[in-house]
Design an enzyme around this catalytic site. Structure first.
Site, PDB file in Angstrom:
ATOM      1  N   ASN A   1      14.040 -14.750  24.050  1.00 38.41           N
ATOM      2  CA  ASN A   1      13.514 -15.206  25.343  1.00 38.41           C
ATOM      3  C   ASN A   1      14.432 -16.259  25.943  1.00 38.41           C
ATOM      4  O   ASN A   1      15.106 -16.997  25.212  1.00 38.41           O
ATOM      5  CB  ASN A   1      12.101 -15.790  25.161  1.00 38.41           C
ATOM      6  CG  ASN A   1      11.377 -15.948  26.483  1.00 38.41           C
ATOM      7  OD1 ASN A   1      11.445 -15.062  27.337  1.00 38.41           O
ATOM      8  ND2 ASN A   1      10.689 -17.063  26.676  1.00 38.41           N
TER       9      ASN A   1
ATOM     10  N   LYS B   1      -2.295 -14.530  33.105  1.00 42.22           N
ATOM     11  CA  LYS B   1      -2.837 -13.754  31.977  1.00 42.22           C
ATOM     12  C   LYS B   1      -3.303 -14.634  30.814  1.00 42.22           C
ATOM     13  O   LYS B   1      -4.144 -14.213  30.021  1.00 42.22           O
ATOM     14  CB  LYS B   1      -1.786 -12.762  31.467  1.00 42.22           C
ATOM     15  CG  LYS B   1      -1.580 -11.586  32.391  1.00 42.22           C
ATOM     16  CD  LYS B   1      -0.607 -10.596  31.791  1.00 42.22           C
ATOM     17  CE  LYS B   1      -0.344  -9.455  32.745  1.00 42.22           C
ATOM     18  NZ  LYS B   1       0.626  -8.499  32.248  1.00 42.22           N
TER      19      LYS B   1
ATOM     20  N   GLY C   1      11.838 -11.183  26.126  1.00 44.01           N
ATOM     21  CA  GLY C   1      10.750 -11.825  26.875  1.00 44.01           C
ATOM     22  C   GLY C   1       9.678 -12.300  25.912  1.00 44.01           C
ATOM     23  O   GLY C   1       9.555 -11.779  24.784  1.00 44.01           O
TER      24      GLY C   1
ATOM     25  N   GLY D   1       8.426   1.781  32.903  1.00 44.16           N
ATOM     26  CA  GLY D   1       7.071   1.268  32.735  1.00 44.16           C
ATOM     27  C   GLY D   1       5.974   2.050  33.452  1.00 44.16           C
ATOM     28  O   GLY D   1       4.797   1.685  33.357  1.00 44.16           O
TER      29      GLY D   1
HETATM   30  P1  NAP Z   1       5.016 -13.499  32.400  1.00 43.39           P
HETATM   31  O1  NAP Z   1       3.867 -13.742  31.511  1.00 43.39           O
HETATM   32  O2  NAP Z   1       5.215 -14.361  33.573  1.00 43.39           O
HETATM   33  O3  NAP Z   1       6.346 -13.570  31.491  1.00 43.39           O
HETATM   34  C1  NAP Z   1       7.601 -13.439  32.057  1.00 43.39           C
HETATM   35  C2  NAP Z   1       8.672 -13.395  30.961  1.00 43.39           C
HETATM   36  O4  NAP Z   1       9.900 -13.077  31.595  1.00 43.39           O
HETATM   37  C3  NAP Z   1       8.868 -14.719  30.243  1.00 43.39           C
HETATM   38  O5  NAP Z   1       9.248 -14.441  28.931  1.00 43.39           O
HETATM   39  C4  NAP Z   1      10.011 -15.347  31.017  1.00 43.39           C
HETATM   40  O6  NAP Z   1      10.820 -16.211  30.276  1.00 43.39           O
HETATM   41  C5  NAP Z   1      10.832 -14.133  31.349  1.00 43.39           C
HETATM   42  N1  NAP Z   1      11.635 -14.347  32.544  1.00 43.39           N
HETATM   43  C6  NAP Z   1      11.174 -14.537  33.808  1.00 43.39           C
HETATM   44  N2  NAP Z   1      12.212 -14.692  34.640  1.00 43.39           N
HETATM   45  C7  NAP Z   1      13.343 -14.609  33.893  1.00 43.39           C
HETATM   46  C8  NAP Z   1      14.725 -14.676  34.199  1.00 43.39           C
HETATM   47  N3  NAP Z   1      15.151 -14.868  35.448  1.00 43.39           N
HETATM   48  N4  NAP Z   1      15.603 -14.518  33.188  1.00 43.39           N
HETATM   49  C9  NAP Z   1      15.178 -14.313  31.935  1.00 43.39           C
HETATM   50  N5  NAP Z   1      13.879 -14.238  31.573  1.00 43.39           N
HETATM   51  C10 NAP Z   1      12.975 -14.371  32.561  1.00 43.39           C
HETATM   52  O7  NAP Z   1       5.009 -11.984  32.924  1.00 43.39           O
HETATM   53  P2  NAP Z   1       4.401 -10.679  32.200  1.00 43.39           P
HETATM   54  O8  NAP Z   1       2.958 -10.546  32.526  1.00 43.39           O
HETATM   55  O9  NAP Z   1       4.810 -10.712  30.789  1.00 43.39           O
HETATM   56  O10 NAP Z   1       5.125  -9.479  32.979  1.00 43.39           O
HETATM   57  C11 NAP Z   1       6.504  -9.270  32.810  1.00 43.39           C
HETATM   58  C12 NAP Z   1       6.921  -7.931  33.418  1.00 43.39           C
HETATM   59  O11 NAP Z   1       6.286  -6.851  32.774  1.00 43.39           O
HETATM   60  C13 NAP Z   1       6.601  -7.790  34.900  1.00 43.39           C
HETATM   61  O12 NAP Z   1       7.696  -7.190  35.555  1.00 43.39           O
HETATM   62  C14 NAP Z   1       5.421  -6.851  34.912  1.00 43.39           C
HETATM   63  O13 NAP Z   1       5.349  -6.077  36.111  1.00 43.39           O
HETATM   64  C15 NAP Z   1       5.761  -5.963  33.723  1.00 43.39           C
HETATM   65  N6  NAP Z   1       4.536  -5.346  33.187  1.00 43.39           N
HETATM   66  C16 NAP Z   1       4.455  -3.982  33.233  1.00 43.39           C
HETATM   67  C17 NAP Z   1       3.332  -3.357  32.750  1.00 43.39           C
HETATM   68  C18 NAP Z   1       3.237  -1.871  32.798  1.00 43.39           C
HETATM   69  O14 NAP Z   1       2.124  -1.339  32.671  1.00 43.39           O
HETATM   70  N7  NAP Z   1       4.328  -1.157  32.963  1.00 43.39           N
HETATM   71  C19 NAP Z   1       2.281  -4.114  32.207  1.00 43.39           C
HETATM   72  C20 NAP Z   1       2.417  -5.499  32.162  1.00 43.39           C
HETATM   73  C21 NAP Z   1       3.550  -6.108  32.653  1.00 43.39           C
HETATM   74  P3  NAP Z   1      10.517 -17.783  30.141  1.00 43.39           P
HETATM   75  O15 NAP Z   1       9.469 -17.910  29.071  1.00 43.39           O
HETATM   76  O16 NAP Z   1      11.835 -18.358  29.754  1.00 43.39           O
HETATM   77  O17 NAP Z   1      10.025 -18.247  31.481  1.00 43.39           O
END
Ligand code: NAP
Length: 517
Positions: A394, A297, A371, A483
């Site tokens: 985070n 993204k 996050g 979500g």
């Molecule tokens: P991303 O950019 O990869 O960010 C992931 C975040 O989660 C980062 O802050 C990361 O922390 C944290 N994280 C990952 N693994 C972790 C763990 N094991 N323990 C603690 N923190 C962890 O992903 P994203 O695009 O933000 O998406 C995140 C989630 O939101 C996904 O599940 C996605 O499906 C959901 N989402 C839903 C919608 C909806 O319409 N409902 C829309 C968008 C996203 P670090 O910085 O420390 O790595």
């Protein structure tokens, strides 16, 4: 029109016949994998085409080619002969095709087979890469009436592009092309555009890890989820790019809308290990627009010629649209696609949260965001716009700090020190990490925190509908929102941005029903 072939790998003839019955309305033909049968069943293979009632390929695959046949070549040839012997005048009762590997030398058998109208599929398998696929397709057939079959394992989308190129360069040559594994899924769906005689499918219910690795897909999914029967050379392609892209609901949403609205388009998941390779393939296949998800993204922004305000504010983009092609002047650079991008997570998030709270803004609300990734960026930019106060926590506290400083918000790590701060930011808690997503549904992103029951808790995860985090919140007496509502709302805005037409809102109840299954 490319055909759908059901690959039959059960131990008994009767179970294979049950599968043909189960998928009858989705398939054109079947492949009997004799190497998967119990040896006692081998006596009955000759009758199989008559029992199947559809054209059948006879295949006895050796271990070295990904099959299970381990006896010698002599017995394999004898078994092939048994299946092809005593040809009947009515061709429907004979095997319509026989799959013979490129190195198999059985001239007598081949001659007999041709005489009685069974066609030879000359096959080549590569489970570690794609090799020189163009040369292979060209050289595989021994006689012009054979069908060349190439089953290869692309290692990324640049390999997939080579498959499409090789297919174009061998236009007019009858062939079957299968890209195995997760990167190859698009070749199974776009079999018609690829010029492949057929696309292989298999029973995936209760199937093992090995078949998942090979990228197997069921006939029902190919037809109902991916619109296989409606795809022609003119069909527009859309998709979602990310990695590993193990769960995505977008194909279900888009392809259902395309079907119901009679739009000549298909939506395909493109797992990509490298974003550049996806963009090259997108140019090659003329992909018109795509959703962008984890982990691209932020990276995608560098490839956009035009970004919306929401991308600039959130620093993340989840939607791209092809604007056209430009000719570059630098040596080696020819024509390339120009993309514009927007962020529909922002609007989806706001609409979902505000309608749940029955509010028009977040003034006076103290909010914790867990996050600091792409989704958190979208959420935090909206919380700021809606005048809320925010604490960002985070795992990597540096990322939380970076995001928080943009807005003058508080920040911290996901640790015990954060608990005191959270007490002051607990009107609303927004969980934006993927922790707790299927299949790791027991995982909890912040077990240390104990809900007091007064918080409103939103978890952006939609699979499962109730994460372990939300369950804890609910048990404590909190109001909770998952979500799914945000997903559909952002999908509506994404659809309208990419396709430049209104989203058919009357389909939302049907879509919700499909996604909850
Ligand atoms: P991303 O950019 O990869 O960010 C992931 C975040 O989660 C980062 O802050 C990361 O922390 C944290 N994280 C990952 N693994 C972790 C763990 N094991 N323990 C603690 N923190 C962890 O992903 P994203 O695009 O933000 O998406 C995140 C989630 O939101 C996904 O599940 C996605 O499906 C959901 N989402 C839903 C919608 C909806 O319409 N409902 C829309 C968008 C996203 P670090 O910085 O420390 O790595």
């Amino acid at each position: 029109m490319s055909k759908i072939c059901l690959c039959l790998t059960e131990k008994t003839i009767s179970r294979n016949l049950e599968l043909i019955e189960k998928y009858h309305k989705y398939i054109d033909m079947a492949e009997l994998r004799v190497d998967c049968l119990h040896p006692d069943e081998n006596f009955y293979i000759r009758q199989f085409p008559r029992q199947a009632g559809i054209p059948v390929i006879l295949t006895i695959r050796r271990k070295q080619d990904g099959g299970f046949y381990s006896s010698g070549e002599g017995s394999r040839v004898a078994l092939l002969s048994r299946g092809l012997a005593f040809a009947e005048a009515d061709k429907r009762y004979n095997f319509a095709y026989v799959d013979l590997e490129e190195d198999l030398e059985v001239p007598g058998l081949e001659e007999a087979v041709r005489t009685f109208g069974t066609r030879i599929i000359r096959s080549y398998h590569n489970f570690t890469g794609i090799g020189n696929i163009y040369e292979k397709i060209k050289s595989l057939r021994r006689i012009g009436d054979e069908i060349a079959k190439i089953a290869v394992m692309p290692q990324d989308l640049n390999d997939v592009m080579s498959i499409y190129n090789a297919s174009r360069e061998t236009l007019g040559l009858e062939k079957i092309i299968v890209g195995m594994g997760p990167y190859g899924l698009n070749t199974r769906i776009l079999s018609e555009k690829l010029g492949s005689f057929l696309s292989y499918t298999s029973e995936t219910e209760g199937s093992d890890q090995a078949s998942a690795v090979l990228g197997h897909i069921s006939p029902r999914d190919l037809v109902e989820k991916y619109r296989f029967r409606d795809i022609s050379s003119a069909t527009d392609i859309y998709g979602v790019v990310g990695f590993p892209l193990s769960t995505t609901y977008s194909p279900r949403i888009y392809n259902t809308v395309f079907s119901r609205e009679k739009i000549d388009a298909v939506y395909i998941p493109f797992p990509a290990h490298n974003l550049d390779y996806f963009l090259e393939l997108a140019e090659d296949l003329n992909i018109k627009g795509a959703a962008v998800t984890i982990p691209y993204k932020e990276e995608i922004i560098h490839h956009l010629s035009n970004v919306s305000g929401s991308v600039q504010i959130a620093g993340a983009c989840n939607t791209i649209k092809a604007l056209g092609m430009i000719t570059r002047s630098l040596p080696g650079e020819s024509v390339s696609k120009v993309w514009s991008g927007t962020n529909t997570d922002t609007l989806g998030f706001t609409e979902s949260l505000l309608s749940f709270l029955e509010r028009k803004h977040l003034r006076g609300q103290k909010i914790t965001v867990i996050g600091a990734g792409g989704a958190a960026r979208a959420a935090v930019s909206e919380i700021f716009r809606l005048k809320g106060k925010c604490l960002i926590l985070n795992r990597n506290a540096v990322r939380a700090r970076e995001l928080a400083l943009n807005y003058g918000y508080a920040w911290g790590g996901l640790d015990s020190q954060a608990l005191d701060s959270m007490e002051r930011y607990s009107d609303i808690i927004i969980q934006t990490t993927p922790v707790g997503t299927f299949p790791n549904t027991e995982d909890d992103p912040f077990e240390l925190y104990h809900f007091n029951g007064h918080e409103t808790v939103m978890d952006l995860i939609y699979n499962p509908m109730q994460t372990a985090f939300l369950k804890r919140a609910l048990t404590a007496g909190c109001r909770v929102l998952n979500g799914m509502d945000m997903l559909l709302r952002q999908a509506k805005h994404q659809y309208e941005y990419i396709l430049e037409r209104d989203f058919p809102e009357h389909l939302i109840p049907a879509l919700l029903g499909l996604l909850k299954k």
